[in-house]
Scaffold this motif. Structure first.
Motif, PDB file in Angstrom:
ATOM      1  N   HIS A  92     -22.600 -65.569 -17.220  1.00 18.08           N
ATOM      2  CA  HIS A  92     -22.512 -64.831 -18.485  1.00 18.08           C
ATOM      3  C   HIS A  92     -21.049 -64.471 -18.756  1.00 18.08           C
ATOM      4  N   PRO A  93     -20.628 -64.513 -20.032  1.00 20.14           N
ATOM      5  CA  PRO A  93     -19.221 -64.200 -20.350  1.00 20.14           C
ATOM      6  C   PRO A  93     -18.741 -62.878 -19.771  1.00 20.14           C
ATOM      7  N   LEU A  94     -19.582 -61.837 -19.795  1.00 26.43           N
ATOM      8  CA  LEU A  94     -19.158 -60.545 -19.258  1.00 26.43           C
ATOM      9  C   LEU A  94     -18.930 -60.628 -17.761  1.00 26.43           C
ATOM     10  N   SER A  95     -19.797 -61.330 -17.047  1.00 24.10           N
ATOM     11  CA  SER A  95     -19.623 -61.504 -15.603  1.00 24.10           C
ATOM     12  C   SER A  95     -18.313 -62.235 -15.310  1.00 24.10           C
ATOM     13  N   VAL A  96     -18.051 -63.292 -16.050  1.00 21.31           N
ATOM     14  CA  VAL A  96     -16.840 -64.091 -15.835  1.00 21.31           C
ATOM     15  C   VAL A  96     -15.593 -63.271 -16.118  1.00 21.31           C
ATOM     16  N   VAL A  97     -15.609 -62.515 -17.225  1.00 21.74           N
ATOM     17  CA  VAL A  97     -14.426 -61.731 -17.595  1.00 21.74           C
ATOM     18  C   VAL A  97     -14.171 -60.625 -16.577  1.00 21.74           C
ATOM     19  N   ILE A  98     -15.236 -59.983 -16.078  1.00 21.61           N
ATOM     20  CA  ILE A  98     -15.052 -58.950 -15.052  1.00 21.61           C
ATOM     21  C   ILE A  98     -14.441 -59.550 -13.793  1.00 21.61           C
ATOM     22  N   ALA A  99     -14.907 -60.731 -13.386  1.00 23.31           N
ATOM     23  CA  ALA A  99     -14.370 -61.392 -12.194  1.00 23.31           C
ATOM     24  C   ALA A  99     -12.903 -61.751 -12.385  1.00 23.31           C
ATOM     25  N   LEU A 100     -12.569 -62.327 -13.537  1.00 27.31           N
ATOM     26  CA  LEU A 100     -11.174 -62.710 -13.801  1.00 27.31           C
ATOM     27  C   LEU A 100     -10.266 -61.489 -13.897  1.00 27.31           C
ATOM     28  N   ASN A 101     -10.766 -60.439 -14.537  1.00 29.32           N
ATOM     29  CA  ASN A 101      -9.977 -59.213 -14.650  1.00 29.32           C
ATOM     30  C   ASN A 101      -9.735 -58.598 -13.275  1.00 29.32           C
ATOM     31  N   GLY A 102     -10.773 -58.616 -12.430  1.00 25.77           N
ATOM     32  CA  GLY A 102     -10.611 -58.086 -11.076  1.00 25.77           C
ATOM     33  C   GLY A 102      -9.596 -58.874 -10.274  1.00 25.77           C
ATOM     34  N   LEU A 103      -9.639 -60.200 -10.385  1.00 22.91           N
ATOM     35  CA  LEU A 103      -8.679 -61.040  -9.662  1.00 22.91           C
ATOM     36  C   LEU A 103      -7.260 -60.797 -10.160  1.00 22.91           C
ATOM     37  N   ALA A 104      -7.107 -60.701 -11.484  1.00 23.15           N
ATOM     38  CA  ALA A 104      -5.779 -60.478 -12.052  1.00 23.15           C
ATOM     39  C   ALA A 104      -5.202 -59.132 -11.620  1.00 23.15           C
ATOM     40  N   THR A 105      -6.015 -58.080 -11.652  1.00 25.07           N
ATOM     41  CA  THR A 105      -5.519 -56.764 -11.251  1.00 25.07           C
ATOM     42  C   THR A 105      -5.198 -56.722  -9.754  1.00 25.07           C
ATOM     43  N   LEU A 106      -5.959 -57.448  -8.952  1.00 19.66           N
ATOM     44  CA  LEU A 106      -5.670 -57.495  -7.517  1.00 19.66           C
ATOM     45  C   LEU A 106      -4.298 -58.121  -7.264  1.00 19.66           C
ATOM     46  N   LEU A 107      -4.041 -59.254  -7.897  1.00 21.07           N
ATOM     47  CA  LEU A 107      -2.762 -59.944  -7.702  1.00 21.07           C
ATOM     48  C   LEU A 107      -1.602 -59.098  -8.226  1.00 21.07           C
ATOM     49  N   LEU A 108      -1.792 -58.489  -9.390  1.00 21.41           N
ATOM     50  CA  LEU A 108      -0.728 -57.646  -9.947  1.00 21.41           C
ATOM     51  C   LEU A 108      -0.472 -56.424  -9.075  1.00 21.41           C
ATOM     52  N   GLY A 109      -1.549 -55.816  -8.579  1.00 22.20           N
ATOM     53  CA  GLY A 109      -1.397 -54.630  -7.740  1.00 22.20           C
ATOM     54  C   GLY A 109      -0.692 -54.935  -6.429  1.00 22.20           C
ATOM     55  N   LEU A 110      -1.122 -55.997  -5.759  1.00 22.44           N
ATOM     56  CA  LEU A 110      -0.474 -56.385  -4.503  1.00 22.44           C
ATOM     57  C   LEU A 110       0.980 -56.757  -4.735  1.00 22.44           C
TER      58      LEU A 110
END
Length: 340
Positions: free
Chosen positions: A165-183
Motif C-alpha cells: 500500500h502507498p502509505l506502507s511504502v512511504v512510511i518505510a522510505l521515510n524511516g530509511l531516509a531519516t535513519l541515514l540522515l540521523g546517523l
C-alpha cells in the motif's frame, strides 16, 4: 557602457533566485500550506471540521500534557550529551531554553533546527561551543528516533492494508531516509576535525574552528543516551496521537495509535521545508482517511492534524509568555537585588 568585468561583479540571476528563496522561500511555503489547509477544510465542510475539533476539547488536558512530556525528552537527550559539563547549568536556564526552542520550532519558519539553535545559544554561556555540536547530535538522535518508531508504524499499517500500500511504502522510505540522515548528522558532528574542515570551506569559520574541534572531540558517533530519550519521546507522542484519534471519534488501540503516528511522521518528513509542515500533515491525513477508518468522514481525519496543531500553537504561546516571565534580570539589577 559597462565593462564585462563590471557586469560579472553583480550577482547572477541564479544567485538572485537562490538569495530570494533563502530569505522568503519558507514564508511562501507557509502561505501555500495555509491555503492547502483552507482548501481541505472547505472540501470536508467547515462546520463539520469545527464540530469534530470541538468534540476533542474534553481531552485537551491529556493531549497538552503528552505534548509537554514528549518534547521535554529533547532536553534530557541534550543533558545526556553534555554529561559532566551540564551539571552546572541551572534548572531555570534549562526551562527557559526549552521554552524558547519550542516556541521557535512551532511559530517560526526556522523549524526544529532553528529551535535547537536557539536552545544552543541560551546554553552556550555554560558549555561554550559544545552547545552547537550537541544540538546537532540531538537533531541526529531525533531523526534516528523517527526511524525507530517508523518500524512498528510500518508493521501496523502493513498489517491493515498490506506492505505494498502507498502509505506502507512511504512510511518505510521515510524511516530509511531519516535513519541515514540521523546517523550521518551524528557521525559528522562527532568528527574531531569538523571545525578545520568547515574553516577550509568558509573563511568566517576560522575563528571558531579550534573551539568546534575541541567541542566535538568528546562526542560519541552514536549517543545511546540521547537516542534512548528521543525514542521514548516518540513513544509518548504515539500515545498522544492515539488519544487525539480517540478524542475525534476513533478507537484507541496500539495499532490505531501507530497508524496515526505513521501518518504524522510521513507528513512531517515530506513537509520538512514547510514551517511546521502546515498543509502537508493535513493532506497526509486526508489521503489516509480510509486507512484510519474515516473514508466517509474526511473531516475527522483532517481534525487529527488540526487538533495537534492547535495544541502546539497554544503551548507555543504559553512558552513565549513563560519564557518572558523567566527571563534573567540584567546583571546590574541582579547585583542590586543581591545587595538588598
Amino acid at each position: 557602457m559597462a565593462s564585462p568585468d563590471s557586469r560579472r561583479d553583480g550577482p547572477s540571476p541564479w544567485n538572485r533566485i537562490v538569495a530570494f528563496a533563502r530569505i522568503y522561500g519558507r514564508w511562501i511555503l507557509l502561505v501555500l500550506g495555509v491555503v492547502a489547509v483552507a482548501v481541505l477544510v472547505r472540501e470536508s465542510g467547515p462546520e463539520r471540521v469545527l464540530a469534530v475539533v470541538f468534540q476533542a476539547l474534553p481531552w485537551a488536558p491529556a493531549i497538552f500534557a503528552l505534548e509537554v512530556a514528549w518534547i521535554s525528552m529533547d532536553a534530557f537527550a541534550l543533558r545526556s550529551i553534555y554529561r559532566e559539563r551540564g551539571r552546572g547549568i541551572p534548572l531555570s536556564d534549562w526551562v527557559r531554553s526549552s521554552l524558547t526552542a519550542y516556541a521557535v520550532m512551532v511559530l517560526l519558519p526556522a523549524g526544529r533546527a532553528g529551535g535547537e539553535a536557539m536552545r544552543a545559544l541560551h546554553l552556550s554561556k555554560h558549555v561554550g561551543m559544545l552547545s552547537a555540536t550537541a544540538a546537532a547530535q540531538v537533531q541526529g538522535s531525533t531523526l534516528v528516533a523517527n526511524a525507530v518508531i517508523s518500524l512498528p508504524c510500518f508493521i501496523a499499517v502493513a498489517g491493515m492494508v498490506g506492505p505494498a500500500h502507498p502509505l506502507s511504502v512511504v512510511i518505510a522510505l521515510n524511516g530509511l531516509a531519516t535513519l541515514l540522515l540521523g546517523l550521518g548528522a551524528m557521525f559528522v558532528t562527532s568528527r574531531s576535525k569538523l571545525g578545520a574542515s568547515l574553516a577550509r570551506r568558509f573563511s568566517f569559520m576560522k575563528q571558531y574552528a579550534d573551539q568546534l574541534d575541541d567541542a566535538a572531540a568528546p562526542l560519541n558517533a552514536f549517543p545511546k543516551g540521547a537516542v534512548a530519550w528521543t525514542v521514548f519521546g516518540r513513544v509518548l507522542q504515539t500515545l498522544q496521537y492515539g488519544i487525539i484519534l480517540l478524542a475525534i471519534g476513533g478507537q484507541l488501540t496500539v495499532t490505531s495509535s501507530l497508524v496515526s503516528q505513521g501518518i504524522h511522521l510521513v507528513g512531517a518528513g515530506l513537509g520538512d521545508m514547510v514551517p511546521n509542515a502546515v498543509g502537508i500533515t493535513e493532506t497526509a491525513y486526508r489521503l489516509s482517511a480510509d486507512v484510519l477508518g474515516f473514508g466517509d468522514e474526511p473531516a475527522r481525519a483532517i481534525a487529527i492534524a488540526l487538533v495537534a496543531r492547535l495544541t502546539q500553537y497554544t503551548l507555543a504561546a504559553i512558552a513565549l509568555l513563560a519564557g518572558a516571565a523567566l527571563r534573567a534580570p540584567p546583571d546590574d539589577l541582579g547585583k542590586e537585588i543581591e545587595s538588598t
